[in-house]
Enzyme design. Structure first.
Site, PDB file in Angstrom:
ATOM      1  N   CYS A   1     -38.089 -17.495 -19.540  1.00 14.66           N
ATOM      2  CA  CYS A   1     -37.825 -17.126 -18.165  1.00 14.66           C
ATOM      3  C   CYS A   1     -37.002 -18.219 -17.500  1.00 14.66           C
ATOM      4  O   CYS A   1     -36.839 -19.307 -18.029  1.00 14.66           O
ATOM      5  CB  CYS A   1     -39.132 -16.922 -17.404  1.00 14.66           C
ATOM      6  SG  CYS A   1     -40.286 -15.808 -18.226  1.00 14.66           S
TER       7      CYS A   1
ATOM      8  N   ARG B   1     -30.566 -16.873 -20.114  1.00 20.60           N
ATOM      9  CA  ARG B   1     -31.843 -17.102 -20.779  1.00 20.60           C
ATOM     10  C   ARG B   1     -32.534 -15.780 -21.138  1.00 20.60           C
ATOM     11  O   ARG B   1     -33.498 -15.766 -21.903  1.00 20.60           O
ATOM     12  CB  ARG B   1     -32.761 -17.937 -19.878  1.00 20.60           C
ATOM     13  CG  ARG B   1     -32.231 -19.324 -19.624  1.00 20.60           C
ATOM     14  CD  ARG B   1     -33.095 -20.073 -18.623  1.00 20.60           C
ATOM     15  NE  ARG B   1     -34.391 -20.397 -19.160  1.00 20.60           N
ATOM     16  CZ  ARG B   1     -34.666 -21.470 -19.889  1.00 20.60           C
ATOM     17  NH1 ARG B   1     -33.712 -22.328 -20.179  1.00 20.60           N
ATOM     18  NH2 ARG B   1     -35.889 -21.709 -20.325  1.00 20.60           N
TER      19      ARG B   1
ATOM     20  N   TRP C   1     -38.686 -12.562 -18.419  1.00 20.77           N
ATOM     21  CA  TRP C   1     -38.515 -11.880 -19.700  1.00 20.77           C
ATOM     22  C   TRP C   1     -39.909 -11.460 -20.138  1.00 20.77           C
ATOM     23  O   TRP C   1     -40.766 -12.288 -20.408  1.00 20.77           O
ATOM     24  CB  TRP C   1     -37.882 -12.835 -20.707  1.00 20.77           C
ATOM     25  CG  TRP C   1     -37.401 -12.201 -21.977  1.00 20.77           C
ATOM     26  CD1 TRP C   1     -36.187 -11.634 -22.206  1.00 20.77           C
ATOM     27  CD2 TRP C   1     -38.127 -12.112 -23.216  1.00 20.77           C
ATOM     28  NE1 TRP C   1     -36.106 -11.198 -23.511  1.00 20.77           N
ATOM     29  CE2 TRP C   1     -37.286 -11.471 -24.146  1.00 20.77           C
ATOM     30  CE3 TRP C   1     -39.402 -12.498 -23.621  1.00 20.77           C
ATOM     31  CZ2 TRP C   1     -37.663 -11.222 -25.449  1.00 20.77           C
ATOM     32  CZ3 TRP C   1     -39.788 -12.246 -24.926  1.00 20.77           C
ATOM     33  CH2 TRP C   1     -38.924 -11.619 -25.820  1.00 20.77           C
TER      34      TRP C   1
ATOM     35  N   GLY D   1     -43.522 -19.413 -19.800  1.00 23.89           N
ATOM     36  CA  GLY D   1     -44.427 -19.753 -20.887  1.00 23.89           C
ATOM     37  C   GLY D   1     -45.454 -18.662 -21.104  1.00 23.89           C
ATOM     38  O   GLY D   1     -45.294 -17.530 -20.656  1.00 23.89           O
TER      39      GLY D   1
ATOM     40  N   GLU E   1     -24.740 -15.936 -40.736  1.00 19.85           N
ATOM     41  CA  GLU E   1     -24.392 -16.164 -39.330  1.00 19.85           C
ATOM     42  C   GLU E   1     -23.509 -15.035 -38.800  1.00 19.85           C
ATOM     43  O   GLU E   1     -23.680 -14.576 -37.664  1.00 19.85           O
ATOM     44  CB  GLU E   1     -23.692 -17.516 -39.175  1.00 19.85           C
ATOM     45  CG  GLU E   1     -23.250 -17.845 -37.760  1.00 19.85           C
ATOM     46  CD  GLU E   1     -24.389 -17.967 -36.767  1.00 19.85           C
ATOM     47  OE1 GLU E   1     -24.101 -18.014 -35.550  1.00 19.85           O
ATOM     48  OE2 GLU E   1     -25.573 -18.002 -37.181  1.00 19.85           O
TER      49      GLU E   1
ATOM     50  N   LYS F   1     -31.697 -16.953 -24.418  1.00 23.92           N
ATOM     51  CA  LYS F   1     -30.972 -18.101 -24.953  1.00 23.92           C
ATOM     52  C   LYS F   1     -31.919 -19.182 -25.452  1.00 23.92           C
ATOM     53  O   LYS F   1     -31.765 -19.703 -26.550  1.00 23.92           O
ATOM     54  CB  LYS F   1     -30.067 -18.672 -23.854  1.00 23.92           C
ATOM     55  CG  LYS F   1     -29.235 -19.871 -24.286  1.00 23.92           C
ATOM     56  CD  LYS F   1     -28.184 -19.471 -25.288  1.00 23.92           C
ATOM     57  CE  LYS F   1     -27.240 -20.607 -25.608  1.00 23.92           C
ATOM     58  NZ  LYS F   1     -26.320 -20.238 -26.698  1.00 23.92           N
TER      59      LYS F   1
END
Length: 608
Positions: free
Chosen positions: A2, A27, A75, A102, A481, A603
């Site tokens: 978040c 993020r 999030w 968190g 990747e 992110k």
């Protein structure tokens, strides 16, 4: 995962909060909210969806008056994305407001306890427990209440808290989730990451686990978990505002792709002195490097893929055995770390929860840890025994590009230094590698000059359902990747396979017209890759080959070819990854997707 922003000062808070939250959109989030004290009460406005919805509800902040406030982009972890579950959360009287990044692992028993005490819950979140706990323990001293709450919660958190009884203050505390404090003449700030406040200040404090900050308009005080005042070092962030802006590019991802030549140069240049690799921050003597018996590389996502390249490169250059672990798996396989081992933890943000947990486990087992990170002052940078910064500058797009490239470069330099000291690289080879290393930025720029060709090809495959990537050696790692880049921003299913594994079952998935991206840059493996390419072509695949200039055999077999300049075989991933990044980017653009903020992703992954 978040985003948190807070402000107390001389200016209207809401516009600053909204601006800061916009800089944290990378993020990942699904809802947002702000709380501002207007002189009488704390007003909370929350919205599901993009930040523009919250902007409309608050008239770009003009509808919320006040000089102190906190904001949040959420999030979802506990509870679906909704206005009710969005932050900030508050106690029943709305006199205490909290934002949280968190996970509170013991929230369920705490919730049951608070219900038994007569508290009512309206959301499904773990965070609402914190608001009610703060209310329960608050007896007039905010710091005392906060510390009591911290002693009773298990998990990770960064908190921004407002008490209506203390209208000119914002309180902040953290454990295992990132939080910084910014300071300026116009006021003081809290934020999850530097870009949120870079417009207002470059002077920041990095707070450590269980440390508490008390901010007013003119002052910032820090305390430990015993409420004893402590001092902190003020750090000046070297990034400028423009580094965190798009600078005329359509997306941050494209800007960051184009920043790679400079970013790689920034990683290399300060560490080459008089034709030798010098990594002062290692703080290792030649004798200590000679004694290394095994290297463990730990990372998540793209950082793990850097580790895969690192395994090939470091073993070749140093003759030291290398193991590569996904950080999320490292702790749970009951790892055995040999004596005289070196652990390398790779993370762009320096806050990745799984990587941080792996770091701490390695240290508890007696290993010395080197952190390869981008963000100065991040938790991994502070807790690792030594840190090697990549100096890539701020990376905003969720899909990493320049951070990946600079991490690769750091690994190359580490391998060359160790190989030189251990005499596993000849003086002649060492000199050639130095020359090729210094040419990488120029060669990356050369590849970027051919982007229109890749853009045209990507537009043809915007509607693909499945794409395969194959390679051998470091080309297999590059394929991993490339596949990840495509998946995360285009939502096309893709898989990367070691090319030699195709015949062991995977080739059954190849059918007419399916795109197979074949990466072939290793001269000793050219013939093998040609055979694998023929295998998929005979089953109907359309082959897009990424090759070096001298690989004529693959050029003859492939349907579409992109060449990269020749370089040392250890460094080819730095060049082959550029077309893969561009391919993923242009496929996403062709599909009309939000390139910088792909769905469901964040992110900085600060929860397990």
């Amino acid at each position: 995962m978040c985003g948190i922003v807070g402000y107390v000062g001389e200016q209207e808070a809401a516009p600053i909060l909204l601006d800061g939250l916009s800089k944290l959109e990378y993020r990942g989030y699904d809802s947002a909210g702000v709380a501002v004290y207007d002189g009488n009460k704390i007003n909370v406005v929350k919205a599901k969806g993009r930040l523009d919805v919250l902007r409309d509800l608050t008239q770009d902040g003009a509808g919320l008056s006040g000089f102190v406030g906190i904001g949040h982009t959420r999030w979802a972890t506990h509870g679906e994305p909704s206005v009710t579950n969005a932050h900030p959360h508050y106690n029943q009287s709305r006199t205490i407001t909290v934002v949280h990044n968190g996970i509170i692992e013991n929230y369920q028993p705490l919730r049951e306890k608070m219900i038994s005490k007569g508290y009512e819950f309206h959301s499904e979140t773990d965070t609402e427990v914190l608001a009610h706990l703060l209310d329960y323990y608050y007896k007039g001293d905010p710091k005392e209440a906060i510390v009591k709450v911290l002693h009773r919660v298990v998990g990770s958190y960064a908190l921004g808290i407002m008490f209506q009884d203390y209208p000119g203050k914002v309180f902040a505390v953290r454990k295992d989730s990132p939080l910084i404090i910014g300071t300026s003449e116009q006021g003081n700030y809290i934020a999850s990451d530097v870009p949120a406040i870079l417009k207002y200040t470059r002077d920041v404090y990095y707070i450590d686990n269980y440390e508490l900050a008390e901010l007013s308009a003119k002052e910032v005080y820090f305390y430990n978990q015993d409420c004893e005042e402590i001092s902190k070092e003020l750090v000046t962030v070297e990034w400028d505002v423009e580094a965190a802006e798009k600078g005329g590019y359509e997306h941050f991802m494209l800007k960051e792709i184009y920043e790679q030549p400079k970013a790689v140069e920034n990683t290399i240049s300060p560490r080459i002195k008089d034709g030798r690799i010098v990594i002062d921050e290692l703080n290792m003597t030649p004798e200590e490097i000679q004694e290394i018996r095994r290297i463990y590389i730990i990372g998540c996502g793209s950082a793990y893929h850097v580790g895969m390249v690192g395994k090939y490169v470091l073993e070749k250059m140093t003759r030291i055995p290398v193991e590569v672990d996904l950080a999320s798996e490292f702790r749970y396989r009951d790892p055995i770390l040999e004596p005289n081992s070196m652990v390398i933890v790779i993370s762009q943000s320096g806050e990745t929860a799984d990587s941080l947990a792996a770091l701490r486990l390695a240290q508890s087992m007696g290993a010395k840890v080197l952190g390869i990170v981008n963000v100065v002052g991040s938790t991994i940078a502070r807790e690792a025994d030594n840190v090697m910064y990549t100096w890539a500058g701020p990376e905003i797009s969720v899909a990493t590009t320049k951070a990946y490239s600079t991490q690769l470069t750091a690994i190359y330099m580490l391998g060359m230094l160790f190989g030189d000291i251990r005499k596993t690289i000849s003086p002649e080879d060492y000199s050639k590698k130095i020359q090729e290393l210094q040419l990488l930025p120029e060669k990356i720029l050369q590849i970027l000059g051919d982007k229109e060709k890749i853009q045209w090809f990507a537009s043809k495959y915007a509607n693909a359902e499945h794409i395969f990537f194959i390679g051998r050696g470091t080309d297999y790692a590059a394929s991993m990747e490339g596949s990840l880049k495509l998946k995360e921003i285009s939502y096309i299913h893709s898989e990367a396979y070691a090319a030699g594994e195709l015949k062991h079952g995977t080739i059954s998935l190849i059918e007419d017209g399916i795109l197979t991206v074949a990466v072939s840059t290793q001269p000793e493996l050219y013939e093998k890759m040609i055979s694998n390419t023929v295998e998929v072509k005979t089953r109907g695949a359309y082959v897009f080959a990424l090759v070096t200039e001298d690989n004529q055999g693959m050029k003859d077999e492939a349907d579409f070819v992109v060449e990269s300049p020749s370089t040392d075989s250890c460094f080819t991933t730095s060049l082959s990854v550029i077309p893969l990044q561009l391919f993923g980017y242009y496929v996403s653009v062709a599909k009309g997707l939000d390139v910088d903020k792909p769905r469901n992703l964040a992110k900085s992954v600060t929860v397990e």
